[in-house]
Design an enzyme around this catalytic site. Structure first.
Site, mmCIF file in Angstrom:
data_model
loop_
_atom_site.group_PDB
_atom_site.id
_atom_site.type_symbol
_atom_site.label_atom_id
_atom_site.label_comp_id
_atom_site.label_asym_id
_atom_site.label_seq_id
_atom_site.Cartn_x
_atom_site.Cartn_y
_atom_site.Cartn_z
ATOM 1 N N ARG A 57 0.851 -1.302 -0.113
ATOM 2 C CA ARG A 57 -0.117 -0.148 -0.176
ATOM 3 C C ARG A 57 0.980 1.077 0.102
ATOM 4 N NH1 ARG A 57 1.748 1.574 4.136
ATOM 5 N NH2 ARG A 57 0.536 3.578 3.786
ATOM 6 N N GLY A 58 0.178 2.321 -0.241
ATOM 7 C CA GLY A 58 1.107 3.534 -0.294
ATOM 8 C C GLY A 58 1.287 3.791 -1.566
ATOM 9 N N ALA A 59 1.031 5.039 -2.018
ATOM 10 C CA ALA A 59 0.867 5.424 -3.414
ATOM 11 C C ALA A 59 2.236 5.038 -4.473
ATOM 12 C CB ALA A 59 0.620 6.805 -3.832
ATOM 13 N N ARG A 94 -6.848 -0.308 -7.405
ATOM 14 C CA ARG A 94 -7.190 0.796 -6.510
ATOM 15 C C ARG A 94 -7.417 2.217 -7.322
ATOM 16 N NH1 ARG A 94 -4.366 1.274 -0.797
ATOM 17 N NH2 ARG A 94 -6.287 2.271 -0.674
ATOM 18 N N GLN A 206 -3.095 2.726 9.419
ATOM 19 C CA GLN A 206 -1.789 2.786 8.917
ATOM 20 C C GLN A 206 -0.621 3.519 9.990
ATOM 21 O OE1 GLN A 206 -4.451 3.515 7.350
ATOM 22 N NE2 GLN A 206 -4.276 2.768 4.993
ATOM 23 N N ASP A 246 -1.907 10.767 -2.574
ATOM 24 C CA ASP A 246 -2.039 9.738 -3.663
ATOM 25 C C ASP A 246 -2.538 10.462 -4.705
ATOM 26 O OD1 ASP A 246 -2.972 8.661 -0.478
ATOM 27 O OD2 ASP A 246 -2.696 6.986 -1.867
ATOM 28 N N ASN A 256 -5.233 12.522 0.066
ATOM 29 C CA ASN A 256 -4.601 11.638 0.848
ATOM 30 C C ASN A 256 -5.456 10.691 1.932
ATOM 31 O OD1 ASN A 256 -1.884 10.744 1.741
ATOM 32 N ND2 ASN A 256 -2.301 11.899 3.612
ATOM 33 N N LYS A 257 -4.901 10.134 2.578
ATOM 34 C CA LYS A 257 -5.817 9.260 3.628
ATOM 35 C C LYS A 257 -6.811 10.099 4.250
ATOM 36 C CE LYS A 257 -5.486 5.918 3.779
ATOM 37 N NZ LYS A 257 -6.370 5.086 2.791
HETATM 38 O O1 MRU Z 1 -4.605 3.399 1.695
HETATM 39 P P1 MRU Z 1 -3.161 3.519 1.714
HETATM 40 O O2 MRU Z 1 -2.431 2.828 2.879
HETATM 41 O O3 MRU Z 1 -2.563 3.080 0.247
HETATM 42 O O4 MRU Z 1 -3.196 5.234 1.658
HETATM 43 C C1 MRU Z 1 -1.681 5.440 1.915
HETATM 44 C C2 MRU Z 1 -1.725 7.113 1.861
HETATM 45 O O5 MRU Z 1 -3.147 7.843 1.917
HETATM 46 C C3 MRU Z 1 -0.447 7.751 1.928
HETATM 47 O O6 MRU Z 1 -0.344 8.913 2.841
HETATM 48 C C4 MRU Z 1 -0.013 8.181 0.627
HETATM 49 O O7 MRU Z 1 -0.234 6.925 -0.296
HETATM 50 C C5 MRU Z 1 1.544 8.721 0.562
HETATM 51 S S1 MRU Z 1 2.421 7.328 0.673
HETATM 52 C C6 MRU Z 1 4.173 7.417 0.443
#
Ligand code: MRU
Length: 373
Positions: A57-59, A94, A206, A246, A256-257
Site C-alpha cells: 500500500r502507499g502510492a 485501487r 496505518q 495519493d 490523501n488518507k
Molecule cells: O490506503 P493507503 O494505505 O494506500 O493510503 C496511503 C496514503 O494515503 C499515504 O499517505 C500516501 O499514499 C502517501 S504514501 C508515501
C-alpha cells in the site's frame, strides 16, 4: 545525496531465485506491526491481490508493485491481448493513487512497441527502473524537506521539534525512505531533536505502521487517536504537519488518507505549516482540481471489524458494529490547496497552485495539459 540518508529498508525485494527465475517478494503489511512476513509474488493475480488487499500500500509502492505485476504477467504471456488484460486488471485494483495508472502507462509505452518475445525482459528492466527512480526521488524529497524542518527547529532551540503526520508515508509506502517520513528520517540522522505525533488513522490503522517504522529507527514518537489531533494543534503542541499524497490535481488540491483534511483545517486555523511530500509521479495535471479525483470507498468490513493480536500471538478480528448498521468507508479525502503551505517534491518545495506547479514540473505539465508552463 543518498549518502545523507544511509540505507533505507525496503518493503519489496527483487532478485533471482535458485532456478534463476525473476523473484519479487513483498513485506505483507496486513500482518504488521505484529508479524514480519515476506510473501513471494509469482503471478499477475498475486500482484493484483496484493495491491487490492493492501498487502502492499502507499502510492509510490502501489505504482512499483503494479509494474512488477505486469512483468509477472508478461512472463507467462507477452501477447498484445495479455498486455491489455494485465493493464486493465492492475488498473482496477485501487482507484485513487495515480502512481498506479502512471506506472502502468509507462510500462505500456515501453512494451507495446516491442515484439512479444522481447517484452518480458524489457518489463523487468522497466519495473526495476521505476523502483530505483522512486527510491532516488524520495531521497531527494528527504533532503529538501530536511532543510525546511531544520529552519523550523532553529526557531525552537531549547526543545525538540514537534511534528505530526497521518497515515503511513514512510519506507513501507514507497521503495525507500518514504515521502512524508523522508525529511523526518533525514532530520533525525542530522541529530536534530524531534518528536512525532502519529495519528492512528482509522479504520485501517496505518498509523501503527508509522509508529513501527519510527520505533525501529529510534525516533521519539507518540501514537494518538485521530480525534486528538485538533486538540494538540490548537494547544500549540505541533510545529508542523507533514503528510504524503495519493494524487495531486493541477490546482494543488491533494488527495490523501481520510482524516488529512481535518488536520489541515486545524493547522491553518493555528498558522501551523502544513506540508505535503510527494514525488512528481503523484501529480495528475489532467485533473483541474480535487473534486475530479476518484475517492476509493472500501469494504464495510474495515469499519465493522477491527484487527488485533491475541495473547498467544494470533492475529484476530473482532466485530464492533453489527451488519444491521449502515456504514460508509471513504478511504481518502481532499485537502484544498489553500490549506497547504508547500508541496515538497524531488525538485524541492513548491507552492500549491497552478502557476507554481507548472513552473516546478514543466515537462509533466506540458505533457499532461498540452500547454507550456
Ligand atoms: O490506503 P493507503 O494505505 O494506500 O493510503 C496511503 C496514503 O494515503 C499515504 O499517505 C500516501 O499514499 C502517501 S504514501 C508515501
Amino acid at each position: 545525496m543518498m549518502k545523507e540518508f544511509g540505507r533505507s529498508p525496503r518493503p519489496l525485494r527483487r532478485g533471482l531465485d535458485a532456478e534463476k527465475r525473476e523473484r519479487v517478494e513483498i513485506l505483507d503489511q496486513t500482518q504488521l506491526p505484529w508479524r514480519v512476513l515476506w510473501l513471494r509474488l509469482e503471478t499477475l493475480t498475486d500482484a493484483a491481490y496484493a495491491i487490492h488487499s493492501m498487502q502492499v500500500r502507499g502510492a509510490p509502492l502501489i505504482g512499483a508493485a503494479a509494474a512488477y505485476g505486469m512483468a509477472l504477467g508478461l512472463a507467462q504471456d507477452a501477447s498484445d491481448d495479455a498486455l491489455n488484460a494485465a493493464t486493465a486488471r492492475l488498473a482496477a485494483t485501487r482507484p485513487t493513487a495515480v502512481n498506479l495508472a502512471w506506472a502502468l502507462g509507462r510500462m505500456r509505452a515501453r512494451l507495446q512497441p516491442l515484439p512479444p518475445d522481447e517484452r518480458p525482459a524489457a518489463a523487468w528492466r522497466e519495473a526495476d527502473a521505476i523502483a530505483e527512480e522512486d527510491a532516488r526521488q524520495n531521497a531527494s524529497i528527504g533532503a529538501h524537506g530536511q532543510k525546511i524542518l531544520h529552519g523550523l527547529a532553529a526557531d525552537h532551540p531549547r526543545r525538540p521539534l514537534q511534528l505530526m503526520t497521518h497515515c503511513n508515508a514512510g519506507w513501507l509506502a514507497a521503495i525507500e525512505h518514504g515521502t512524508a517520513l523522508a525529511p523526518i528520517y533525514a532530520l533525525h540522522a542530522a541529530k536534530i531533536p524531534l518528536h512525532v505525533w502519529v495519528s492512528e488513522t482509522r479504520p485501517r490503522n496505518q498509523g501503527l505502521l508509522t509508529a513501527w517504522e519510527l520505533q525501529q529507527a529510534g525516533i521519539p514518537h507518540t501514537l494518538i487517536a485521530d480525534n486528538a489531533a485538533g486538540l494538540l494543534i490548537l494547544q500549540n503542541r505541533v510545529d508542523a504537519v507533514l503528510i504524503g499524497a495519493d494524487r495531486i490535481a493541477a490546482n494543488g488540491d491533494v488527495a490523501n488518507k481520510i482524516g488529512s483534511c481535518l488536520k489541515a483545517l486545524a493547522a491553518a486555523r493555528q498558522h501551523v505549516p502544513f506540508y505535503v511530500a510527494a514525488p512528481s509521479t503523484t501529480f495528475d495535471f489532467t485533473l483541474e482540481n480535487g473534486a475530479d479525483i476518484p475517492i476509493e470507498v472500501r469494504d464495510d468490513k474495515e469499519l465493522r471489524l477491527f484487527s488485533g493480536v491475541e495473547a498467544n500471538g494470533r492475529i484476530a478480528r473482532l466485530r464492533q458494529i453489527s451488519e444491521g448498521e449502515a456504514v460508509y468507508n471513504p478511504a481518502f479525502d481532499i485537502t484544498p490547496a489553500s490549506l497547504i503551505t508547500a508541496i515538497i517534491t524531488e525538485n524541492g518545495p513548491c507552492s500549491a497552485n497552478r502557476a507554481a506547479l507548472a513552473l516546478h514540473h514543466p515537462e509533466k505539465w506540458a505533457l499532461q495539459t498540452g500547454r507550456d508552463a
